[in-house]
Motif scaffolding. Structure first.
Motif, PDB file in Angstrom:
ATOM      1  N   ALA A   1       7.343  11.553   8.364  1.00  0.00           N
ATOM      2  CA  ALA A   1       8.180  12.321   7.454  1.00  0.00           C
ATOM      3  C   ALA A   1       7.644  13.783   7.427  1.00  0.00           C
ATOM      4  CB  ALA A   1       8.401  11.876   6.118  1.00  0.00           C
ATOM      5  N   ILE A   2       8.890  14.706   7.448  1.00  0.00           N
ATOM      6  CA  ILE A   2       8.676  16.022   7.369  1.00  0.00           C
ATOM      7  C   ILE A   2       8.397  16.174   5.885  1.00  0.00           C
ATOM      8  CG2 ILE A   2       9.495  18.646   7.624  1.00  0.00           C
ATOM      9  CD1 ILE A   2       8.812  17.085  10.491  1.00  0.00           C
ATOM     10  N   GLN A   3       7.247  16.781   5.493  1.00  0.00           N
ATOM     11  CA  GLN A   3       7.190  17.005   4.158  1.00  0.00           C
ATOM     12  C   GLN A   3       7.319  18.547   3.492  1.00  0.00           C
ATOM     13  OE1 GLN A   3       3.335  14.972   3.804  1.00  0.00           O
ATOM     14  NE2 GLN A   3       4.654  13.417   2.702  1.00  0.00           N
ATOM     15  N   SER A   4       7.094  19.435   4.578  1.00  0.00           N
ATOM     16  CA  SER A   4       7.666  20.861   4.167  1.00  0.00           C
ATOM     17  C   SER A   4       7.507  21.807   5.477  1.00  0.00           C
ATOM     18  CB  SER A   4       6.423  21.614   3.362  1.00  0.00           C
ATOM     19  OG  SER A   4       5.191  21.861   4.041  1.00  0.00           O
ATOM     20  N   PHE A   5       8.316  22.828   5.236  1.00  0.00           N
ATOM     21  CA  PHE A   5       8.765  23.565   6.608  1.00  0.00           C
ATOM     22  C   PHE A   5       8.710  25.138   5.875  1.00  0.00           C
ATOM     23  CE2 PHE A   5      12.558  24.709   9.183  1.00  0.00           C
ATOM     24  CZ  PHE A   5      11.649  25.317  10.109  1.00  0.00           C
ATOM     25  N   TRP A   6       8.011  26.026   6.546  1.00  0.00           N
ATOM     26  CA  TRP A   6       8.295  27.356   6.159  1.00  0.00           C
ATOM     27  C   TRP A   6       8.487  27.927   7.726  1.00  0.00           C
ATOM     28  CZ3 TRP A   6       5.187  31.004   8.825  1.00  0.00           C
ATOM     29  CH2 TRP A   6       5.429  32.161   8.321  1.00  0.00           C
ATOM     30  N   ILE A   7       9.174  29.102   7.493  1.00  0.00           N
ATOM     31  CA  ILE A   7       9.722  29.927   8.549  1.00  0.00           C
ATOM     32  C   ILE A   7       9.784  31.381   8.155  1.00  0.00           C
ATOM     33  CG2 ILE A   7      12.005  29.419   8.451  1.00  0.00           C
ATOM     34  CD1 ILE A   7      11.953  29.187  11.579  1.00  0.00           C
TER      35      ILE A   7
ATOM     36  N   GLN B   1       5.673  26.796  10.431  1.00  0.00           N
ATOM     37  CA  GLN B   1       4.640  26.083  10.258  1.00  0.00           C
ATOM     38  C   GLN B   1       5.541  24.661   9.438  1.00  0.00           C
ATOM     39  OE1 GLN B   1       1.100  27.290   9.401  1.00  0.00           O
ATOM     40  NE2 GLN B   1       0.368  25.249   9.555  1.00  0.00           N
ATOM     41  N   VAL B   2       5.270  23.646  10.402  1.00  0.00           N
ATOM     42  CA  VAL B   2       6.021  22.315   9.888  1.00  0.00           C
ATOM     43  C   VAL B   2       4.778  21.366   9.631  1.00  0.00           C
ATOM     44  CG1 VAL B   2       7.133  20.493  10.742  1.00  0.00           C
ATOM     45  CG2 VAL B   2       7.841  22.635  11.662  1.00  0.00           C
ATOM     46  N   ASN B   3       4.759  20.977   8.160  1.00  0.00           N
ATOM     47  CA  ASN B   3       4.069  20.147   7.753  1.00  0.00           C
ATOM     48  C   ASN B   3       4.401  18.648   7.567  1.00  0.00           C
ATOM     49  OD1 ASN B   3       1.894  22.215   7.200  1.00  0.00           O
ATOM     50  ND2 ASN B   3       3.125  22.693   5.565  1.00  0.00           N
ATOM     51  N   TYR B   4       3.693  17.731   8.061  1.00  0.00           N
ATOM     52  CA  TYR B   4       4.223  16.286   8.075  1.00  0.00           C
ATOM     53  C   TYR B   4       3.344  15.127   7.897  1.00  0.00           C
ATOM     54  CZ  TYR B   4       3.029  16.358  13.237  1.00  0.00           C
ATOM     55  OH  TYR B   4       2.343  16.515  14.442  1.00  0.00           O
TER      56      TYR B   4
ATOM     57  N   MET C   1       0.822  -1.062   0.188  1.00  0.00           N
ATOM     58  CA  MET C   1       0.064   0.070  -0.005  1.00  0.00           C
ATOM     59  C   MET C   1       0.822   1.286   0.065  1.00  0.00           C
ATOM     60  SD  MET C   1      -3.023   1.136   2.676  1.00  0.00           S
ATOM     61  CE  MET C   1      -4.090  -0.417   2.238  1.00  0.00           C
ATOM     62  N   PHE C   2       0.409   2.232  -0.699  1.00  0.00           N
ATOM     63  CA  PHE C   2       1.095   3.478  -0.878  1.00  0.00           C
ATOM     64  C   PHE C   2       1.352   4.191   0.209  1.00  0.00           C
ATOM     65  CE2 PHE C   2       0.972   7.961  -2.390  1.00  0.00           C
ATOM     66  CZ  PHE C   2       2.398   8.274  -2.648  1.00  0.00           C
ATOM     67  N   ASN C   3       2.320   4.385   0.892  1.00  0.00           N
ATOM     68  CA  ASN C   3       2.659   5.119   2.385  1.00  0.00           C
ATOM     69  C   ASN C   3       2.465   6.727   2.391  1.00  0.00           C
ATOM     70  OD1 ASN C   3       4.996   5.883   1.280  1.00  0.00           O
ATOM     71  ND2 ASN C   3       6.412   4.773   2.538  1.00  0.00           N
ATOM     72  N   GLY C   4       2.235   7.325   1.136  1.00  0.00           N
ATOM     73  CA  GLY C   4       2.065   8.763   1.023  1.00  0.00           C
ATOM     74  C   GLY C   4       3.433   9.558   1.189  1.00  0.00           C
ATOM     75  N   LEU C   5       4.615   8.924   0.943  1.00  0.00           N
ATOM     76  CA  LEU C   5       5.820   9.555   0.914  1.00  0.00           C
ATOM     77  C   LEU C   5       6.384   9.736  -0.592  1.00  0.00           C
ATOM     78  CD1 LEU C   5       7.712   8.043   3.859  1.00  0.00           C
ATOM     79  CD2 LEU C   5       6.229  10.240   3.838  1.00  0.00           C
ATOM     80  N   GLY C   6       7.325  10.374  -0.780  1.00  0.00           N
ATOM     81  CA  GLY C   6       7.868  10.594  -2.127  1.00  0.00           C
ATOM     82  C   GLY C   6       7.091  11.104  -3.307  1.00  0.00           C
ATOM     83  N   MET C   7       6.296  12.099  -2.708  1.00  0.00           N
ATOM     84  CA  MET C   7       5.224  12.691  -3.414  1.00  0.00           C
ATOM     85  C   MET C   7       5.748  13.564  -4.817  1.00  0.00           C
ATOM     86  SD  MET C   7       2.474  11.674  -2.054  1.00  0.00           S
ATOM     87  CE  MET C   7       1.488  12.513  -3.258  1.00  0.00           C
ATOM     88  N   HIS C   8       5.030  13.129  -5.839  1.00  0.00           N
ATOM     89  CA  HIS C   8       5.375  13.910  -7.136  1.00  0.00           C
ATOM     90  C   HIS C   8       4.118  13.940  -8.131  1.00  0.00           C
ATOM     91  CE1 HIS C   8       5.909  10.036  -9.108  1.00  0.00           C
ATOM     92  NE2 HIS C   8       6.411   9.573  -7.954  1.00  0.00           N
ATOM     93  N   MET C   9       4.114  14.494  -9.219  1.00  0.00           N
ATOM     94  CA  MET C   9       2.944  14.475 -10.273  1.00  0.00           C
ATOM     95  C   MET C   9       2.304  13.052 -10.442  1.00  0.00           C
ATOM     96  SD  MET C   9       1.704  17.800 -10.091  1.00  0.00           S
ATOM     97  CE  MET C   9       0.636  17.472 -11.591  1.00  0.00           C
ATOM     98  N   GLY C  10       3.292  12.098 -10.538  1.00  0.00           N
ATOM     99  CA  GLY C  10       2.848  10.935 -11.161  1.00  0.00           C
ATOM    100  C   GLY C  10       2.267   9.990  -9.784  1.00  0.00           C
ATOM    101  N   ASN C  11       2.027  10.242  -8.688  1.00  0.00           N
ATOM    102  CA  ASN C  11       1.411   9.585  -7.533  1.00  0.00           C
ATOM    103  C   ASN C  11       0.401  10.533  -6.812  1.00  0.00           C
ATOM    104  OD1 ASN C  11       3.072  11.044  -5.786  1.00  0.00           O
ATOM    105  ND2 ASN C  11       4.444   9.366  -5.277  1.00  0.00           N
ATOM    106  N   LEU C  12       0.237  11.637  -7.268  1.00  0.00           N
ATOM    107  CA  LEU C  12      -0.568  12.729  -6.589  1.00  0.00           C
ATOM    108  C   LEU C  12      -1.804  12.265  -6.522  1.00  0.00           C
ATOM    109  CD1 LEU C  12      -0.202  15.562  -4.999  1.00  0.00           C
ATOM    110  CD2 LEU C  12      -0.928  16.523  -7.325  1.00  0.00           C
TER     111      LEU C  12
END
Length: 366
Positions: free
Chosen positions: A78-84, A175-178, A1-12
């Motif tokens: 996994a941390i997926q994006s981080f804004w500061i 903002q830490v998105n994970y 099952m897809f774990n939601g990591l390694g995101m890109h347009m091909g698996n969005l």
């Protein structure tokens, strides 16, 4: 099952059992259904007539000389994006700790982590020249919006801190998105290390050394301050010493501007009077001032991210770049310029000790 990591347009479009969470001053523990509940905070005065849920706590105050825990997350995930944003000069140090390690795997002045090496003020970088960087893993957007998109998996725990080394309190927005999800066995841990030399001695600058374990090198951010008079500063070759290489490396570049995706001095071929700034997904370059070529005391920033071409190592890694220019008679000259850098890589744990960061006085831009 897809774990939601390694995101890109091909698996969005793919569904995943991963749970999305986000940490900010409005929800400091990332709890489900508990964001925007603050009744006190840096926005309380401005929201006094409208109350709870209306931007009461958008940021935090990090007192002078203290360390603030931005996030403390139990894995796996996994941390997926981080804004500061906020009062972010070189006096703010960013650190990430993985899976309960006592030593950090990410440690750098926060501006340098985002490939911005030359804020005009160290206490409050609001007057600095902020180039817009548009790479895949790092985005610096107007005005001082620092964004990180490196994916950072962890298995047990992620802890993120900021240290305020100044003698003034700092306002910090973040903002830490994970994702909370299963992490595959072959996922390595993100690392970033700051170094500097003021000036470089012997013409060779060490970007990274002492790395032990299996992993891959994924990027370099470099800040250069020119001390010499005249000539071109970017002839130096980058060298990757892999898995026990001795005097000679396995990989050797052909010149500094070549490594950072440019050519022939980053020079405008039409006028031969200016450097050409550029920012792309994998590489970029910016001069801090545009007042002619080949002059002393000029400052530059550059980045090269190995997204499509990581440098893989099985046991250890050392990376250097030469500070090399020209002298009269068409000869090479080792230079004594000021250089600062952040190296980015993934590897297995444990993390080897990093060199001690320079003290506040030596980090300060003068």
């Amino acid at each position: 099952m897809f774990n939601g990591l390694g995101m890109h347009m091909g698996n969005l479009s793919r569904l995943s059992p991963a749970r999305t969470r986000s940490i900010s001053a409005e929800n400091p523990r990332g709890e489900k259904g508990r964001a925007a509940m603050g009744m006190e905070g840096t926005g309380a005065h401005f929201a006094r007539n409208i109350g709870e849920g209306w931007k009461v706590s958008p940021s935090v105050v990090v007192p002078a000389g203290t360390t603030y825990t931005v996030a403390d997350i139990e894995g796996p995930g996994a941390i997926q994006s981080f804004w500061i944003g906020g009062s972010l000069g070189r006096h703010i140090l960013l650190r990430f700790y993985w899976d309960g390690q006592e030593r950090p795997s990410v440690e750098a002045p926060i501006t340098d982590f985002f490939a911005f090496f030359w804020p005009d003020q160290n206490q409050d970088s609001s007057t600095g020249r902020f180039p817009t960087l548009q790479s895949l893993p790092v985005l610096v957007a107007p005005n001082r919006g620092y964004n990180c998109f490196w994916e950072m998996p962890f298995r047990q725990r992620c802890r993120i801190t900021v240290e305020n080394r100044s003698d003034q309190d700092a306002i910090v927005y973040y903002q830490v998105n994970y994702a909370l999800t299963e992490v595959p066995e072959d996922a390595a841990y993100f690392h970033a290390q700051y170094r500097q030399a003021r000036p470089v001695e012997g013409g060779v600058y060490t970007l990274l050394d002492g790395v032990q374990g299996r992993g891959h090198y994924v990027g370099t951010a470099l800040g250069v301050g020119i001390n010499g008079h005249g000539g071109w500063w970017g002839e130096g070759e980058i060298k990757f010493y892999l898995d026990g290489d001795g005097a000679y490396p396995t990989i050797c570049g052909t010149g500094t501007e070549d490594y950072f995706c440019g050519s022939y001095n980053f020079e405008d071929p039409r006028t031969h009077s200016r450097y050409v700034e550029f920012s792309t997904p994998y590489g970029g370059f910016y001069p801090v001032t545009q007042d002619g070529l080949y002059q002393s005391q000029k400052r530059f920033g550059a980045y090269r991210f190995h997204i499509a071409d990581p440098i893989r190592f099985a046991e250890n890694l050392r990376v250097t770049i030469q500070a090399l220019g020209w002298r009269d008679g068409g000869r090479y000259l080792p230079l004594q310029d000021d250089i600062a850098s952040v190296a980015f890589w993934y590897q297995t744990l444990p993390t080897a000790p990093f060199p001690a960061l320079p003290d506040r006085e030596f980090l300060e831009i003068i």
